[in-house]
Design a protein around this motif. Structure first.
Motif, PDB file in Angstrom:
ATOM      1  N   PRO A 193       0.798  -1.225   0.000  1.00 53.22           N
ATOM      2  CA  PRO A 193       0.000   0.000   0.000  1.00 53.22           C
ATOM      3  C   PRO A 193       0.831   1.275   0.000  1.00 53.22           C
ATOM      4  O   PRO A 193       0.333   2.327  -0.400  1.00 53.22           O
ATOM      5  N   SER A 194       2.098   1.205   0.413  1.00 53.23           N
ATOM      6  CA  SER A 194       2.891   2.450   0.476  1.00 53.23           C
ATOM      7  C   SER A 194       3.705   2.695  -0.789  1.00 53.23           C
ATOM      8  O   SER A 194       4.414   3.694  -0.886  1.00 53.23           O
ATOM      9  N   MET A 195       3.580   1.792  -1.777  1.00 48.61           N
ATOM     10  CA  MET A 195       4.454   1.896  -2.953  1.00 48.61           C
ATOM     11  C   MET A 195       4.275   3.225  -3.699  1.00 48.61           C
ATOM     12  O   MET A 195       3.156   3.604  -4.047  1.00 48.61           O
ATOM     13  N   MET A 236       2.052  10.812   2.760  1.00 45.95           N
ATOM     14  CA  MET A 236       0.960   9.946   2.336  1.00 45.95           C
ATOM     15  C   MET A 236       1.174   8.533   2.880  1.00 45.95           C
ATOM     16  O   MET A 236       0.224   7.872   3.286  1.00 45.95           O
ATOM     17  N   MET A 237       2.421   8.091   2.903  1.00 41.76           N
ATOM     18  CA  MET A 237       2.704   6.766   3.433  1.00 41.76           C
ATOM     19  C   MET A 237       2.317   6.680   4.917  1.00 41.76           C
ATOM     20  O   MET A 237       1.706   5.710   5.352  1.00 41.76           O
ATOM     21  N   GLN A 238       2.649   7.733   5.652  1.00 43.47           N
ATOM     22  CA  GLN A 238       2.284   7.751   7.079  1.00 43.47           C
ATOM     23  C   GLN A 238       0.776   7.679   7.256  1.00 43.47           C
ATOM     24  O   GLN A 238       0.264   7.020   8.154  1.00 43.47           O
ATOM     25  N   LYS A 239       0.062   8.372   6.375  1.00 41.75           N
ATOM     26  CA  LYS A 239      -1.400   8.392   6.455  1.00 41.75           C
ATOM     27  C   LYS A 239      -1.959   6.987   6.208  1.00 41.75           C
ATOM     28  O   LYS A 239      -2.851   6.510   6.924  1.00 41.75           O
ATOM     29  N   ILE A 240      -1.399   6.314   5.200  1.00 43.59           N
ATOM     30  CA  ILE A 240      -1.876   4.957   4.884  1.00 43.59           C
ATOM     31  C   ILE A 240      -1.567   4.013   6.049  1.00 43.59           C
ATOM     32  O   ILE A 240      -2.409   3.210   6.467  1.00 43.59           O
TER      33      ILE A 240
END
Ligand code: ATP
Length: 238
Positions: free
Chosen positions: A164-166, A172-176
């Motif tokens: 999911p973080s790709m 945004m990665m932190q949010k996911i």
């Protein structure tokens, strides 16, 4: 207690090339389990096999104690396994709301579906704000949110997330990752495939390190996070 998902000596091949060479692991209800490892380790192949998109050449997959080996992919969704694939695969010309509703295609409870659409908007407010817009106008991170929201629309017992973080910005990665933690807190069981080992291990109950088709190390998320060999190989430490 039997595990929600049990994978035993699973083998998957593309023609003569064995991509998954006999792996075993399990996922208990309420857990987050992560598979980490470098490119080509076999993580995506494993998830695609659990979803029924690839057929194993050997081993067992049991979900709630029942074998999935002979069950076609669309039936596997109805048993409660949802897959948010690598690269997202949203439908860019359809609206955000239409994409979410596709995730509920097996359901007939319209009141429950409406409630779960609202849940996706509560989880990811940006999706609600732009519900009538074409999904292709979303940024990469927002498309990832949509793919996760869509997978949740089938009310899965097990949510499988492939990287999911790709390709996402750090914010945004932190949010996911925060959303995955929130889903876990709500009791969702998650099998998470990630190249970002640090983020995945930080929130996982258990983790397995894959290398060229095999699991080479297993432990709790915290143990692996502090394991010297994992830190050297996957967390960029000397
Ligand atoms: P990535 O993060 O790059 O997706 P991964 O751990 O998910 O890596 P897989 O995508 O499962 O790894 O790939 C495992 C192995 O299978 C690799 O050697 C890959 O080249 C091979 N492979 C994957 N898909 C196919 C295919 N359709 N045909 C042939 N070989 C494939």
């Amino acid at each position: 207690m039997t595990a929600l998902l049990e994978v035993e000596d699973l083998r998957v091949a593309y023609g003569k090339i064995e991509a998954v060479k006999g792996i075993s692991f399990s996922v208990d209800a309420g857990e987050v389990v992560t598979l980490i490892g470098t490119n080509g380790a076999g993580k995506t192949t494993t998830l695609r096999t659990l979803s029924g998109l690839l057929k194993p050449v050997g081993g067992q997959i049991k979900f709630e104690g029942k074998s999935l080996r002979k069950i076609p992919a669309h039936k596997i969704v109805s048993l409660g396994l949802a897959h948010s694939p690598e690269g997202r695969h949203i439908f860019p010309r359809m609206t955000i709301e239409e994409n979410l509703l596709l995730g509920a295609f097996l359901r007939k409870d319209s009141a429950g579906i409406a409630k779960d659409v609202q849940r996706a908007y509560d989880l990811f407010p940006i999706l609600g704000e732009r519900r009538k817009q074409a999904a292709g106008t979303l940024s990469g991170g927002e498309q990832q949110m949509l793919a996760m929201g869509r997978a949740l629309m089938s009310q899965p017992k097990l949510l499988m997330l492939d990287e999911p973080s790709m390709g996402l910005s750090p914010i945004m990665m932190q949010k996911i990752m925060a959303t995955i933690a929130e889903l876990k807190a709500q009791g969702t069981t998650i099998l998470l495939v990630e190249q970002n080992a640090q983020a995945a291990l930080a929130l996982a109950d258990h983790g397995h390190v894959m290398e060229i088709g095999k699991i080479v190390l297993s432990g709790t998320g915290q143990n692996l996070l502090h394991d010297e060999s994992v830190r050297k190989a996957y967390l960029g430490e000397d």
